[in-house]
Design a protein around this motif. Structure first.
Motif, mmCIF file in Angstrom:
data_model
loop_
_atom_site.group_PDB
_atom_site.id
_atom_site.type_symbol
_atom_site.label_atom_id
_atom_site.label_comp_id
_atom_site.label_asym_id
_atom_site.label_seq_id
_atom_site.Cartn_x
_atom_site.Cartn_y
_atom_site.Cartn_z
ATOM 1 N N GLU A 53 51.613 30.443 46.111
ATOM 2 C CA GLU A 53 52.693 31.200 46.377
ATOM 3 C C GLU A 53 52.109 32.790 46.652
ATOM 4 O OE1 GLU A 53 56.788 30.986 44.586
ATOM 5 O OE2 GLU A 53 55.644 29.518 43.429
ATOM 6 N N SER A 54 51.041 33.103 45.715
ATOM 7 C CA SER A 54 50.385 34.247 45.604
ATOM 8 C C SER A 54 49.842 34.822 46.998
ATOM 9 C CB SER A 54 49.488 34.809 44.645
ATOM 10 O OG SER A 54 50.155 34.393 43.361
ATOM 11 N N VAL A 55 49.079 33.609 47.497
ATOM 12 C CA VAL A 55 47.949 33.739 48.465
ATOM 13 C C VAL A 55 49.222 33.870 49.881
ATOM 14 C CG1 VAL A 55 46.507 32.608 50.235
ATOM 15 C CG2 VAL A 55 46.027 32.651 47.553
ATOM 16 N N ALA A 56 50.445 33.171 49.757
ATOM 17 C CA ALA A 56 51.261 33.370 50.932
ATOM 18 C C ALA A 56 51.955 34.606 51.103
ATOM 19 C CB ALA A 56 52.354 32.050 50.711
ATOM 20 N N ASP B 43 47.631 43.192 39.442
ATOM 21 C CA ASP B 43 46.329 42.514 38.611
ATOM 22 C C ASP B 43 46.794 42.206 37.416
ATOM 23 O OD1 ASP B 43 43.916 42.780 36.690
ATOM 24 O OD2 ASP B 43 43.009 43.626 38.003
ATOM 25 N N ASP B 44 46.205 40.801 36.930
ATOM 26 C CA ASP B 44 46.836 40.184 35.947
ATOM 27 C C ASP B 44 46.496 40.806 34.642
ATOM 28 O OD1 ASP B 44 44.242 38.026 34.684
ATOM 29 O OD2 ASP B 44 43.973 39.382 36.543
ATOM 30 N N HIS C 107 49.282 51.082 51.165
ATOM 31 C CA HIS C 107 48.181 50.466 51.101
ATOM 32 C C HIS C 107 48.503 49.366 49.677
ATOM 33 C CE1 HIS C 107 46.406 53.460 53.323
ATOM 34 N NE2 HIS C 107 46.672 54.323 52.618
ATOM 35 N N ILE C 108 48.010 48.134 50.172
ATOM 36 C CA ILE C 108 48.486 47.170 48.887
ATOM 37 C C ILE C 108 47.011 46.427 48.583
ATOM 38 C CG2 ILE C 108 49.567 45.104 48.292
ATOM 39 C CD1 ILE C 108 51.552 45.751 50.602
ATOM 40 N N VAL C 109 46.728 46.638 47.369
ATOM 41 C CA VAL C 109 45.424 46.080 46.699
ATOM 42 C C VAL C 109 45.632 44.932 45.824
ATOM 43 C CG1 VAL C 109 43.241 46.721 45.658
ATOM 44 C CG2 VAL C 109 44.564 48.387 47.037
ATOM 45 N N PHE C 110 44.773 44.000 46.258
ATOM 46 C CA PHE C 110 45.104 42.767 45.242
ATOM 47 C C PHE C 110 43.863 42.550 44.485
ATOM 48 C CE2 PHE C 110 48.540 41.561 48.352
ATOM 49 C CZ PHE C 110 49.314 40.803 47.566
ATOM 50 N N ASP C 111 43.993 42.287 43.068
ATOM 51 C CA ASP C 111 42.934 41.589 42.114
ATOM 52 C C ASP C 111 42.781 40.057 42.859
ATOM 53 O OD1 ASP C 111 41.038 40.921 40.167
ATOM 54 O OD2 ASP C 111 43.119 40.360 38.912
ATOM 55 N N ILE C 112 41.717 39.426 42.309
ATOM 56 C CA ILE C 112 41.510 38.070 42.849
ATOM 57 C C ILE C 112 41.686 36.996 41.558
ATOM 58 C CG2 ILE C 112 39.752 36.383 43.794
ATOM 59 C CD1 ILE C 112 38.744 38.611 45.341
ATOM 60 N N GLY C 113 40.942 37.078 40.582
ATOM 61 C CA GLY C 113 41.005 36.151 39.560
ATOM 62 C C GLY C 113 42.088 36.002 38.707
ATOM 63 N N LEU D 235 41.059 44.157 48.953
ATOM 64 C CA LEU D 235 40.824 43.699 47.435
ATOM 65 C C LEU D 235 39.664 44.427 46.589
ATOM 66 C CD1 LEU D 235 39.939 39.870 48.896
ATOM 67 C CD2 LEU D 235 42.376 40.562 47.944
ATOM 68 N N LEU D 236 40.216 44.304 45.185
ATOM 69 C CA LEU D 236 39.448 45.078 44.199
ATOM 70 C C LEU D 236 39.212 44.178 42.930
ATOM 71 C CD1 LEU D 236 38.000 47.548 42.911
ATOM 72 C CD2 LEU D 236 40.350 48.288 42.242
ATOM 73 N N THR D 237 37.939 43.638 42.805
ATOM 74 C CA THR D 237 37.950 42.580 41.988
ATOM 75 C C THR D 237 36.594 42.814 41.063
ATOM 76 O OG1 THR D 237 37.537 40.065 41.814
ATOM 77 C CG2 THR D 237 36.633 41.179 43.712
ATOM 78 N N ASN D 238 36.613 42.470 39.563
ATOM 79 C CA ASN D 238 35.556 42.128 38.829
ATOM 80 C C ASN D 238 35.014 40.942 39.011
ATOM 81 O OD1 ASN D 238 35.984 44.770 37.711
ATOM 82 N ND2 ASN D 238 36.636 43.963 35.746
ATOM 83 N N PHE D 239 33.987 40.690 39.864
ATOM 84 C CA PHE D 239 33.356 39.624 40.182
ATOM 85 C C PHE D 239 31.539 39.816 40.144
ATOM 86 C CE2 PHE D 239 36.342 36.123 42.330
ATOM 87 C CZ PHE D 239 35.418 35.207 42.101
ATOM 88 N N ALA D 240 31.049 38.673 39.902
ATOM 89 C CA ALA D 240 29.658 38.835 40.051
ATOM 90 C C ALA D 240 29.377 38.613 41.458
ATOM 91 C CB ALA D 240 28.877 37.766 39.365
ATOM 92 N N SER D 241 28.102 39.222 42.152
ATOM 93 C CA SER D 241 28.037 39.183 43.477
ATOM 94 C C SER D 241 27.911 37.827 44.274
ATOM 95 C CB SER D 241 26.879 39.984 43.786
ATOM 96 O OG SER D 241 27.117 41.472 43.627
#
Length: 204
Positions: free
Chosen positions: A92-95, A168-169, A7-13, A109-115
């Motif tokens: 590049e990250s999206v690719a 995650d960054d 399983h690979i989980v990306f942060d977004i921001g 995806l697992l992100t800290n983000f307002a809904s």
């Protein structure tokens, strides 16, 4: 022997899309020192994080305007001009993410983000709908790096923590994932991400 990553989980921001409040506020508060004070004392990181935890923008704005009525317009400008703070994605990250999906790997995806801003981001960046699913902090009232959000994501998506790698960054968020039993890597750019994934047997 290392556990194979399933399983690979990306942060977004700052991993898939760029985020910088200064992009909007350079116009709203042109003076650099005044703008820095505004972010340090009024629309602070800690204030913004509570929207990621699920507080409404209306409540967040009212809280600050009560203490800083003369700044009401600038406080409301944060949400109003949010779209300017996320001007582009990292190609590049999206690719890399899209290649992993195309290869049939399990990507979430697992992100800290307002809904609400997350839904806006999904409309602007369609690749945010390409994964098997997403956990948005503002939807569930949990936030990285609290271990509970990683445990919730793993439960909701049926992930084996030991077979999961998180990207995650934020080093704090990387450490949170490790505390939940995940593998995790600190994102600083696409080249390092490729090397990090390769070290776990994932070639992109």
């Amino acid at each position: 022997m290392t556990t194979e990553i399933q399983h690979i989980v990306f942060d977004i921001g700052k991993v898939l899309i760029h985020y910088d409040p200064n992009l909007a506020f350079a116009r709203i508060i042109p003076d650099e020192e005044e703008r820095a004070r505004f972010f340090a004392e009024i629309c602070t990181h800690d204030w913004n994080v509570e929207q990621d935890r699920g507080r409404t923008w209306e409540e967040a704005e009212a809280l600050l305007i009560a203490d800083h009525p003369q700044r009401a317009e600038q406080i409301r400008a944060f949400r109003k001009n949010w779209h300017e703070m996320v001007p582009h994605h990292y190609e590049e990250s999206v690719a890399i993410m899209e290649k992993l999906i195309a290869e049939g790997r399990d990507v979430t995806l697992l992100t800290n983000f307002a809904s609400d801003t997350f839904r806006e981001a999904q409309q602007r960046f369609p690749f945010l709908k390409a994964t098997r699913g997403v956990t948005v902090s503002g939807d569930i009232g949990l936030i990285k790096p609290d271990v509970a959000i990683y445990e919730t994501h793993a439960r909701d998506f049926g992930l084996d923590p030991a077979s999961t790698i998180f990207i995650d960054d934020s080093q704090a968020n990387v450490d949170g994932a490790k505390a939940a039993g995940w593998k995790a890597v600190h994102f600083t750019g696409a080249d390092k991400l490729r090397a990090d994934l390769s070290s776990y047997g994932i070639e992109v």
